[in-house]
Design a protein around this motif. Structure first.
Motif, PDB file in Angstrom:
ATOM      1  N   PRO A 143      62.204  44.622  17.899  1.00 53.48           N
ATOM      2  CA  PRO A 143      63.509  44.516  17.240  1.00 53.48           C
ATOM      3  C   PRO A 143      63.378  44.552  15.719  1.00 53.48           C
ATOM      4  CG  PRO A 143      62.854  42.407  18.145  1.00 53.48           C
ATOM      5  CD  PRO A 143      61.830  43.403  18.628  1.00 53.48           C
ATOM      6  N   ILE A 144      64.283  45.319  15.091  1.00 50.10           N
ATOM      7  CA  ILE A 144      64.254  45.422  13.631  1.00 50.10           C
ATOM      8  C   ILE A 144      65.358  44.588  13.007  1.00 50.10           C
ATOM      9  CG2 ILE A 144      65.745  47.480  13.523  1.00 50.10           C
ATOM     10  CD1 ILE A 144      63.943  48.437  11.203  1.00 50.10           C
ATOM     11  N   ALA A 145      66.421  44.299  13.790  1.00 52.99           N
ATOM     12  CA  ALA A 145      67.519  43.508  13.239  1.00 52.99           C
ATOM     13  C   ALA A 145      68.056  42.557  14.294  1.00 52.99           C
ATOM     14  CB  ALA A 145      68.637  44.422  12.753  1.00 52.99           C
ATOM     15  N   ALA A 146      68.439  41.378  13.827  1.00 49.47           N
ATOM     16  CA  ALA A 146      69.053  40.398  14.716  1.00 49.47           C
ATOM     17  C   ALA A 146      70.344  39.940  14.080  1.00 49.47           C
ATOM     18  CB  ALA A 146      68.112  39.205  14.913  1.00 49.47           C
ATOM     19  N   PHE A 147      71.374  39.829  14.888  1.00 55.96           N
ATOM     20  CA  PHE A 147      72.670  39.423  14.322  1.00 55.96           C
ATOM     21  C   PHE A 147      73.556  38.854  15.410  1.00 55.96           C
ATOM     22  CE2 PHE A 147      74.988  43.027  16.065  1.00 55.96           C
ATOM     23  CZ  PHE A 147      73.999  43.967  16.237  1.00 55.96           C
ATOM     24  N   SER A 148      74.656  38.222  14.977  1.00 55.36           N
ATOM     25  CA  SER A 148      75.621  37.744  15.955  1.00 55.36           C
ATOM     26  C   SER A 148      76.828  38.676  15.938  1.00 55.36           C
ATOM     27  CB  SER A 148      76.034  36.305  15.646  1.00 55.36           C
ATOM     28  OG  SER A 148      76.715  36.270  14.423  1.00 55.36           O
ATOM     29  N   VAL A 149      77.376  38.903  17.137  1.00 54.38           N
ATOM     30  CA  VAL A 149      78.445  39.886  17.293  1.00 54.38           C
ATOM     31  C   VAL A 149      79.767  39.327  16.771  1.00 54.38           C
ATOM     32  CG1 VAL A 149      79.782  41.193  18.988  1.00 54.38           C
ATOM     33  CG2 VAL A 149      77.299  40.914  19.271  1.00 54.38           C
ATOM     34  N   GLU A 162      84.184  47.528  19.720  1.00 55.37           N
ATOM     35  CA  GLU A 162      85.207  48.535  20.010  1.00 55.37           C
ATOM     36  C   GLU A 162      84.675  49.420  21.107  1.00 55.37           C
ATOM     37  OE1 GLU A 162      87.288  49.080  15.617  1.00 55.37           O
ATOM     38  OE2 GLU A 162      85.820  50.526  16.305  1.00 55.37           O
ATOM     39  N   ASN A 163      85.383  49.453  22.220  1.00 56.61           N
ATOM     40  CA  ASN A 163      84.967  50.289  23.327  1.00 56.61           C
ATOM     41  C   ASN A 163      85.512  51.694  23.129  1.00 56.61           C
ATOM     42  OD1 ASN A 163      84.320  51.446  25.713  1.00 56.61           O
ATOM     43  ND2 ASN A 163      84.861  49.636  26.933  1.00 56.61           N
ATOM     44  N   LEU A 164      84.617  52.666  22.961  1.00 51.91           N
ATOM     45  CA  LEU A 164      85.051  54.048  22.731  1.00 51.91           C
ATOM     46  C   LEU A 164      84.960  54.871  24.009  1.00 51.91           C
ATOM     47  CD1 LEU A 164      83.161  54.637  19.355  1.00 51.91           C
ATOM     48  CD2 LEU A 164      85.480  53.794  19.670  1.00 51.91           C
ATOM     49  N   GLY A 165      84.916  54.213  25.148  1.00 47.00           N
ATOM     50  CA  GLY A 165      84.794  54.932  26.410  1.00 47.00           C
ATOM     51  C   GLY A 165      83.337  55.035  26.790  1.00 47.00           C
ATOM     52  N   GLY A 166      82.679  56.106  26.348  1.00 46.62           N
ATOM     53  CA  GLY A 166      81.281  56.296  26.691  1.00 46.62           C
ATOM     54  C   GLY A 166      80.344  55.477  25.819  1.00 46.62           C
ATOM     55  N   SER A 167      80.816  55.089  24.671  1.00 51.31           N
ATOM     56  CA  SER A 167      79.944  54.340  23.764  1.00 51.31           C
ATOM     57  C   SER A 167      80.704  53.136  23.219  1.00 51.31           C
ATOM     58  CB  SER A 167      79.478  55.240  22.618  1.00 51.31           C
ATOM     59  OG  SER A 167      80.604  55.778  21.960  1.00 51.31           O
ATOM     60  N   THR A 168      79.949  52.256  22.555  1.00 49.75           N
ATOM     61  CA  THR A 168      80.569  51.046  22.027  1.00 49.75           C
ATOM     62  C   THR A 168      80.151  50.865  20.584  1.00 49.75           C
ATOM     63  OG1 THR A 168      80.207  50.087  24.211  1.00 49.75           O
ATOM     64  CG2 THR A 168      80.940  48.586  22.474  1.00 49.75           C
ATOM     65  N   GLN A 169      81.118  50.557  19.744  1.00 47.71           N
ATOM     66  CA  GLN A 169      80.790  50.261  18.366  1.00 47.71           C
ATOM     67  C   GLN A 169      80.790  48.751  18.200  1.00 47.71           C
ATOM     68  OE1 GLN A 169      82.171  53.262  15.893  1.00 47.71           O
ATOM     69  NE2 GLN A 169      82.413  51.984  14.086  1.00 47.71           N
ATOM     70  N   GLU A 180      79.054  44.773  27.594  1.00 45.29           N
ATOM     71  CA  GLU A 180      79.975  43.643  27.721  1.00 45.29           C
ATOM     72  C   GLU A 180      79.491  42.558  26.798  1.00 45.29           C
ATOM     73  OE1 GLU A 180      82.684  44.020  29.405  1.00 45.29           O
ATOM     74  OE2 GLU A 180      82.052  45.921  30.289  1.00 45.29           O
ATOM     75  N   LEU A 181      80.017  42.503  25.612  1.00 45.11           N
ATOM     76  CA  LEU A 181      79.610  41.500  24.636  1.00 45.11           C
ATOM     77  C   LEU A 181      80.845  40.766  24.169  1.00 45.11           C
ATOM     78  CD1 LEU A 181      77.217  43.669  22.455  1.00 45.11           C
ATOM     79  CD2 LEU A 181      76.520  41.727  23.868  1.00 45.11           C
ATOM     80  N   SER A 182      80.665  39.510  23.797  1.00 42.97           N
ATOM     81  CA  SER A 182      81.807  38.831  23.205  1.00 42.97           C
ATOM     82  C   SER A 182      81.402  38.249  21.862  1.00 42.97           C
ATOM     83  CB  SER A 182      82.328  37.744  24.147  1.00 42.97           C
ATOM     84  OG  SER A 182      81.248  37.028  24.679  1.00 42.97           O
TER      85      SER A 182
END
Ligand SMILES: Nc1ncnc2c1ncn2[C@@H]1O[C@H](COP(=O)(O)OP(=O)(O)O)[C@@H](O)[C@H]1O
Ligand SMILES: [Mg+2]
Lengths: 363, 293
Positions: free
Chosen positions: A298-304, A308-315, A335-337
């Motif tokens: 892992p290069i980065a760690a963060f809290s969500v 944004e669910n873009l259908g096939g991908s998620t931002q 599935e993230l909250s």
């Protein structure tokens, strides 16, 4: 020698320099795109090439002929204006034929060429209409028809798609690319939309405040931005940029510290253009789409914060320990909250390194 | 709640004022028409009354020189050749209007679009020349036209206005300025000369303003009196406005032929009124968008 050559061109409006010493060239058949934020001087540059504005310093060469101060008509360029600039009192046919009439072409020849252009652009059925009876996309085609019928040495396009809706814009983009391929035309195209630039260009010229920031193929600019401005401008969503301190410099590698890294530090391998000094601050860049959830180290760690669910991908928008904002474009549905902790790896993606002046440190 | 048309005191006062203005401006017209339909002999008995005397259309037929009015011609013959004056007025108006339209729009386009040293200085100098009262120019112009031997010719009559007038130049310049510059530039890139751009692009898209200007200038020329009176009094070139003045000076013994004058006057302004009825709205719109009134 290049087909279009611009050398050290300066343009001032009053005392204010708007183009500050620009040099670039385009080969025959090349699709060159000027891209940059609004007001950076793209249109002015195009108008200088067309001869609608007069160059204050520098030289301009088209097809081996110096045309720095030549009359617009002598440069044999066609321009498609952002407003299309169709002659409102003429029919589509007359609009397209006008330049040929001025050039005193014989009537049958004019007719042949107008019909040919209309066929290429699929506007045969519209030839007897007036511009006000056309939709935006149709006007666009007529404007292009007017440009191609004269068989110019260079096509100049000034933000030709900016007045169209998103769907039509995407469609016209494809058609422009096809037109370029079929006609083998040399095109200089201005846009502030980096997606248009990336999809259309053989070569992109990134302009900022009257200065060329970088010239290169779309892949070049994407993979090896020469500075932070280009890094931030090219690519969507925008590259994540954050600061890190140099803690050690060894032969060929440097070690940097930032709260973004899961362990607080990261070792970057060269080769470097210049070695930074220990204690200096660098800016590092990670493209959102280069980051992968899980995977390798892992290069980065963060809290969500938000997804944004873009259908096939998620931002995924998140925040590192020190508050640095990070964006990740995940190529799957997740599935993230809010508040979930996440670690992402770089895989084969690139870590971009810029010095204190914003210039790239790696090739 | 039922909404009523609210007539507040200030609003009522405003309408009253407007009605007053309309009345005051229309009164002279009515007096002219009233006099025109009154028997020549009754003009003075009915002068103080707003209503006409015994109705007649004899004055109209008389000034038109129609033969049916035998008994009236014995009263008084018309001093003017209505048809000839009408022809002269039409020639005079057509020449001045066509000339001003063409030359003024050329000048206006140059002031609006071409780049040349001293352009703005020239334009404002040109505008400033409108401040010179016309009356000051009559004498030098008259002497010039006389020395050129152009007295009693259409050439002499149209000379001061046919090339251009500041009003027409200013009017068209506003429209050329507000037209999209890209149209000119597109034509320039296609190899059109400055005159080709003007003639084939810039001018045709101003067809509306040009029509408005044509009407305004027509009305002006049609009513022009003093200059044609100075240089164009010969029967062959005499315009209507000048001819009408003959009604007032025909004999030394008798009073002027008021009813004949008013009948001819009424007939002569009919074309102007017709123009205003048909194009009035367009004129107002063009004047508003040119920012001049
Ligand atoms: N004719 C002009 N006179 C004065 N300033 C101008 C003129 N044309 C453009 N500019 C200025 O030059 C800068 C660049 O304009 P432009 O080339 O139109 O930018 P872009 O097309 O990249 O949005 C802007 O700051 C603009 O205000
Ligand atoms: Mg622009």
């Amino acid at each position: 020698m290049s087909f279009l050559k611009i050398e050290n061109v300066v343009k001032r409006f009053g005392a204010l320099p708007v183009i500050k010493g620009v040099s670039l060239s385009a080969e025959k058949g090349e699709f060159v795109v000027f891209v940059g934020p609004s007001g950076c001087g793209k249109s002015t540059l195009l108008r200088l090439i067309a001869g609608l504005e007069d160059v204050d310093e520098g030289t301009l060469t088209i097809d081996g002929e110096e045309v720095t101060h030549a009359e617009p008509a002598r440069r044999h360029v066609s321009m498609v204006f952002q407003s299309y600039a169709l002659y409102p009192h003429m029919t589509v046919y007359q609009n397209i034929a006008f330049g040929l009439e001025i050039a005193r072409q014989p009537k049958p020849e004019i007719d042949r060429r107008v019909q040919e252009a209309a066929r290429i652009l699929q506007i045969e059925a519209l030839l007897q209409r007036k511009p006000r009876q056309l939709s935006g996309g149709q006007r666009q085609r007529v404007a292009i028809g007017r440009a191609i019928v004269r068989n110019p040495k260079i096509f100049l396009f000034d933000e030709p798609l900016s007045n169209l809706d998103a769907e039509l814009r995407a469609q016209m983009r494809v058609e422009l690319a096809r037109l370029h391929k079929n006609l083998g035309a040399t095109i200089v195209y201005v846009t502030h939309d980096q997606i248009e630039a990336m999809t259309l260009a053989d070569r992109i010229v990134v302009v900022r405040a009257g200065v060329v920031e970088q010239i290169g193929s779309p892949a070049d600019l994407y993979d090896r931005p020469a500075n932070m401005f280009v890094a931030g401008f090219i690519g969507s969503p925008k590259m994540n940029l954050f600061q890190a301190n140099v803690t050690a410099v060894n032969a060929g590698t440097i070690t940097v510290a930032s709260a973004v890294f899961p362990t607080g530090k990261w070792e970057i391998a060269g080769p470097f253009l210049r070695m930074p000094e220990v204690g200096s601050t660098l800016t590092l860049g990670l493209r959102p789409e280069a980051l992968t959830i899980g995977g390798g180290e892992p290069i980065a760690a963060f809290s969500v914060d938000l997804t944004e669910n873009l259908g096939g991908s998620t931002q995924i928008y998140g925040r590192a320990k020190d508050g640095t904002n990070l964006t990740v474009l995940a190529h799957q549905r997740t599935e993230l909250s809010s508040g979930d902790r996440l670690e992402v790896s770089l895989g084969t993606g690139l870590l971009h390194v810029f010095d204190g002046d914003g210039l790239a440190l790696r090739v | 709640m039922v909404r009523k048309l609210r007539l507040t005191v200030p609003a009522a006062f405003g309408y009253l004022m407007l009605a007053g203005f309309v009345g005051v401006s229309l009164l002279p017209f009515w007096v002219a028409i009233k006099t025109a339909i009154t028997q020549p002999g009754d003009v003075f008995q009915t002068a103080s009354s707003i209503a006409p005397g015994e109705l007649t259309f004899g004055n109209f037929t008389r000034v038109l020189g129609l033969p049916s009015s035998v008994e009236l011609t014995s009263v008084r013959a018309s001093p003017i050749n209505f048809a000839l004056s009408l022809r002269n007025s039409l020639i005079y108006t057509a020449l001045t209007v066509a000339g001003q339209l063409f030359f003024s729009s050329l000048a206006a386009y140059a002031f609006a679009r071409l780049k040349f040293p001293g352009r703005n200085l020239m334009f404002y100098g040109f505008l400033a020349s409108t401040m010179i009262p016309a009356i000051v120019l009559f004498i030098p112009n008259f002497i010039l036209i006389k020395d050129l031997g152009l007295i009693n010719t259409f050439a002499g009559m149209v000379a001061p206005t046919v090339l251009m007038t500041p009003f027409a130049v200013f009017f068209m310049r506003q429209f050329f300025l507000s037209a999209p510059r890209e149209l000119d530039e597109a034509a320039k890139l296609e190899g059109a000369s400055a005159f080709q751009i003007f003639w084939r692009i810039a001018l045709p898209i101003q067809a509306g303003p040009m029509a408005t200007l044509a009407i305004l200038l027509s009305i002006n020329s049609w009513n022009e009196f003093f200059w044609p009176f100075l240089v164009g009094r010969g029967e062959d070139v005499r315009v209507m406005a000048v001819a009408l003045s003959d009604f007032m000076s025909q004999t030394s013994q008798r009073t002027p032929d008021w009813s004949g004058l008013m009948a001819a006057l009424t007939l002569s302004i009919l074309p102007v009124i017709a123009l205003l009825f048909v194009f009035g709205r367009q004129i107002v719109e063009s004047l508003q968008s040119s920012g001049m009134k």
